[in-house]
Design a protein around this motif. Sequence first.
Motif, PDB file in Angstrom:
ATOM      1  N   UNK A   1       0.939  -1.199  -0.083  1.00 14.69           N
ATOM      2  CA  UNK A   1      -0.081  -0.222   0.139  1.00 14.69           C
ATOM      3  C   UNK A   1       0.838   1.268  -0.058  1.00 14.69           C
ATOM      4  N   UNK A   2       1.830   1.238   0.811  1.00  8.56           N
ATOM      5  CA  UNK A   2       2.823   2.548   0.614  1.00  8.56           C
ATOM      6  C   UNK A   2       3.724   2.680  -0.259  1.00  8.56           C
ATOM      7  N   UNK A   3       3.915   1.386  -1.022  1.00  3.95           N
ATOM      8  CA  UNK A   3       4.916   1.223  -2.301  1.00  3.95           C
ATOM      9  C   UNK A   3       4.148   2.059  -3.379  1.00  3.95           C
ATOM     10  N   UNK A   4       2.696   1.633  -3.335  1.00  2.00           N
ATOM     11  CA  UNK A   4       1.976   2.328  -4.614  1.00  2.00           C
ATOM     12  C   UNK A   4       1.833   4.003  -4.231  1.00  2.00           C
ATOM     13  N   UNK A   5       1.548   4.261  -3.075  1.00  2.00           N
ATOM     14  CA  UNK A   5       1.147   5.624  -2.960  1.00  2.00           C
ATOM     15  C   UNK A   5       2.710   6.391  -2.840  1.00  2.00           C
ATOM     16  N   UNK A   6       3.518   5.819  -2.521  1.00  2.00           N
ATOM     17  CA  UNK A   6       4.990   6.485  -2.514  1.00  2.00           C
ATOM     18  C   UNK A   6       5.312   6.592  -4.067  1.00  2.00           C
ATOM     19  N   UNK A   7       5.041   5.748  -4.845  1.00  2.51           N
ATOM     20  CA  UNK A   7       5.444   5.873  -6.434  1.00  2.51           C
ATOM     21  C   UNK A   7       4.670   7.111  -6.808  1.00  2.51           C
TER      22      UNK A   7
ATOM     23  N   UNK B   1      -9.186   8.942   2.281  1.00  2.00           N
ATOM     24  CA  UNK B   1      -8.708   7.481   1.824  1.00  2.00           C
ATOM     25  C   UNK B   1      -7.870   6.857   2.646  1.00  2.00           C
ATOM     26  N   UNK B   2      -7.819   5.665   2.874  1.00  2.00           N
ATOM     27  CA  UNK B   2      -7.326   4.704   3.713  1.00  2.00           C
ATOM     28  C   UNK B   2      -6.365   3.687   2.997  1.00  2.00           C
ATOM     29  N   UNK B   3      -5.024   3.610   3.370  1.00  2.00           N
ATOM     30  CA  UNK B   3      -3.839   2.754   3.097  1.00  2.00           C
ATOM     31  C   UNK B   3      -4.315   1.150   3.285  1.00  2.00           C
ATOM     32  N   UNK B   4      -5.302   1.151   4.156  1.00  3.45           N
ATOM     33  CA  UNK B   4      -5.863  -0.446   4.496  1.00  3.45           C
ATOM     34  C   UNK B   4      -6.931  -0.706   3.876  1.00  3.45           C
ATOM     35  N   UNK B   5      -7.567   0.094   2.979  1.00  2.27           N
ATOM     36  CA  UNK B   5      -8.908  -0.445   2.215  1.00  2.27           C
ATOM     37  C   UNK B   5      -8.352  -0.584   0.940  1.00  2.27           C
ATOM     38  N   UNK B   6      -8.402  -1.840   0.315  1.00  4.64           N
ATOM     39  CA  UNK B   6      -8.320  -1.856  -1.048  1.00  4.64           C
ATOM     40  C   UNK B   6      -9.380  -1.103  -1.898  1.00  4.64           C
ATOM     41  N   UNK B   7     -10.357  -0.734  -1.355  1.00  2.33           N
ATOM     42  CA  UNK B   7     -11.393  -0.052  -2.074  1.00  2.33           C
ATOM     43  C   UNK B   7     -11.317   1.471  -2.252  1.00  2.33           C
TER      44      UNK B   7
ATOM     45  N   UNK C   1     -10.254   4.191  -4.020  1.00  2.00           N
ATOM     46  CA  UNK C   1      -9.984   4.066  -5.514  1.00  2.00           C
ATOM     47  C   UNK C   1      -9.143   5.410  -5.861  1.00  2.00           C
ATOM     48  N   UNK C   2      -8.990   6.386  -5.029  1.00  2.30           N
ATOM     49  CA  UNK C   2      -8.048   7.653  -5.262  1.00  2.30           C
ATOM     50  C   UNK C   2      -6.780   6.960  -5.111  1.00  2.30           C
ATOM     51  N   UNK C   3      -6.493   6.121  -4.235  1.00  2.00           N
ATOM     52  CA  UNK C   3      -5.335   5.484  -4.064  1.00  2.00           C
ATOM     53  C   UNK C   3      -4.707   4.211  -4.871  1.00  2.00           C
ATOM     54  N   UNK C   4      -5.434   3.466  -5.307  1.00  2.00           N
ATOM     55  CA  UNK C   4      -5.095   2.180  -5.572  1.00  2.00           C
ATOM     56  C   UNK C   4      -6.000   1.750  -6.874  1.00  2.00           C
ATOM     57  N   UNK C   5      -5.271   1.034  -7.806  1.00  3.47           N
ATOM     58  CA  UNK C   5      -5.861   0.826  -8.959  1.00  3.47           C
ATOM     59  C   UNK C   5      -6.484  -0.705  -8.721  1.00  3.47           C
ATOM     60  N   UNK C   6      -7.393  -1.082  -9.508  1.00  2.78           N
ATOM     61  CA  UNK C   6      -8.056  -2.430  -9.339  1.00  2.78           C
ATOM     62  C   UNK C   6      -7.062  -3.651  -9.240  1.00  2.78           C
ATOM     63  N   UNK C   7      -6.143  -3.600  -9.929  1.00  8.56           N
ATOM     64  CA  UNK C   7      -5.041  -4.670  -9.817  1.00  8.56           C
ATOM     65  C   UNK C   7      -4.105  -4.673  -8.661  1.00  8.56           C
ATOM     66  N   UNK C   8      -4.232  -3.518  -8.006  1.00  9.08           N
ATOM     67  CA  UNK C   8      -3.514  -3.289  -6.894  1.00  9.08           C
ATOM     68  C   UNK C   8      -4.236  -3.723  -5.592  1.00  9.08           C
ATOM     69  N   UNK C   9      -5.431  -3.978  -5.733  1.00 13.90           N
ATOM     70  CA  UNK C   9      -6.206  -4.211  -4.363  1.00 13.90           C
ATOM     71  C   UNK C   9      -5.943  -5.596  -3.776  1.00 13.90           C
ATOM     72  N   UNK C  10      -5.428  -6.444  -4.525  1.00  7.69           N
ATOM     73  CA  UNK C  10      -4.889  -7.997  -3.744  1.00  7.69           C
ATOM     74  C   UNK C  10      -3.781  -7.574  -2.948  1.00  7.69           C
ATOM     75  N   UNK C  11      -2.788  -6.621  -3.648  1.00  7.62           N
ATOM     76  CA  UNK C  11      -1.489  -6.627  -2.737  1.00  7.62           C
ATOM     77  C   UNK C  11      -1.714  -5.536  -1.704  1.00  7.62           C
TER      78      UNK C  11
END
Length: 286
Positions: free
Chosen positions: A35-41, A106-112, A114-124
């Motif tokens: 979660x951190x790696x995605x938002x840090x990117x 938006x929470x780093x702990x929620x796969x949902x 959407x502003x932080x994570x793409x659908x393909x990143x939700x499992x990670x």
Amino acid sequence: MIAHECGHGGFTDSRFVNDCVGMVLHSGLLTPYFSWAFTHAKHHHYTNHMDEGETWVPSTASPDKASVKFAKTPLGTIRRIVVVALIGWYTYLISNETGARQNRGQSHFSPKSKALFKPKEQAYVMYSNYGMVAALAVIGACVQKWGFAAIFFNYLVPQTIANFYLCAITFMQHTHTDVPHFNGGEWTWLRGALSTIDRSMGWFVDMKLHHITDSHVVHHVFSDMPFYGAKAATPYVKKHLGIYYKDCTNSKLAGSSYLGYWRDFYQNMRTSVVVGQGEDGFMWFH
């Protein structure tokens, strides 16, 4: 810092090894790795972008607002620093505080998220949460074995200090009254990357922090470069950039770069509160 290198792919040439080491280290620090790696990117991609930036995006409130005036007083500055020190990191992880305004909550702990994570990143994101649960289980077992006091002083206090360093260093790397932020029409990736500041805590602490403070400009230009490469490349990049390289590594207080760093941190927390649009179209602290 090693976990940070893993998230950038700079620890080894193997993505698998990077992710394994990063997952263990971040989970041990009670931080969700993927979660951190995605938002840090995203932070690296949109550095100092007012709408898409990920960390320490400043407010655009009026400098005449009562709360802003209070934030610039000594008491207001100290209160702000205490909040950052005690809960700053987790308010960012839980509700994306200091991120762009439209992404707050938006929470780093929620796969949902959407502003932080793409659908393909939700499992990670879920894998990151599993790592957090495992770490909490280990901490709980340690409390049962050695007692809460031992875990509090040997883990929670150092953990809080580490989180404060993380928040403070990130703030100082991208916040200065002479460094602008940008609206979408003025922002470019290179402008954002170069709106980064090299600072120093003194040679010993810089070394212990793998030179994340004194080679950060290079880190933003070449984010997958290992820390020792960024340190070696800094003199060349500094010479090439000339006036476009922001260097605050010479600040001292009582002969100490370390004390000078924290004096500058206090001053920046006091003066760098809100931004407004300048004649050049950039957003400047005022």
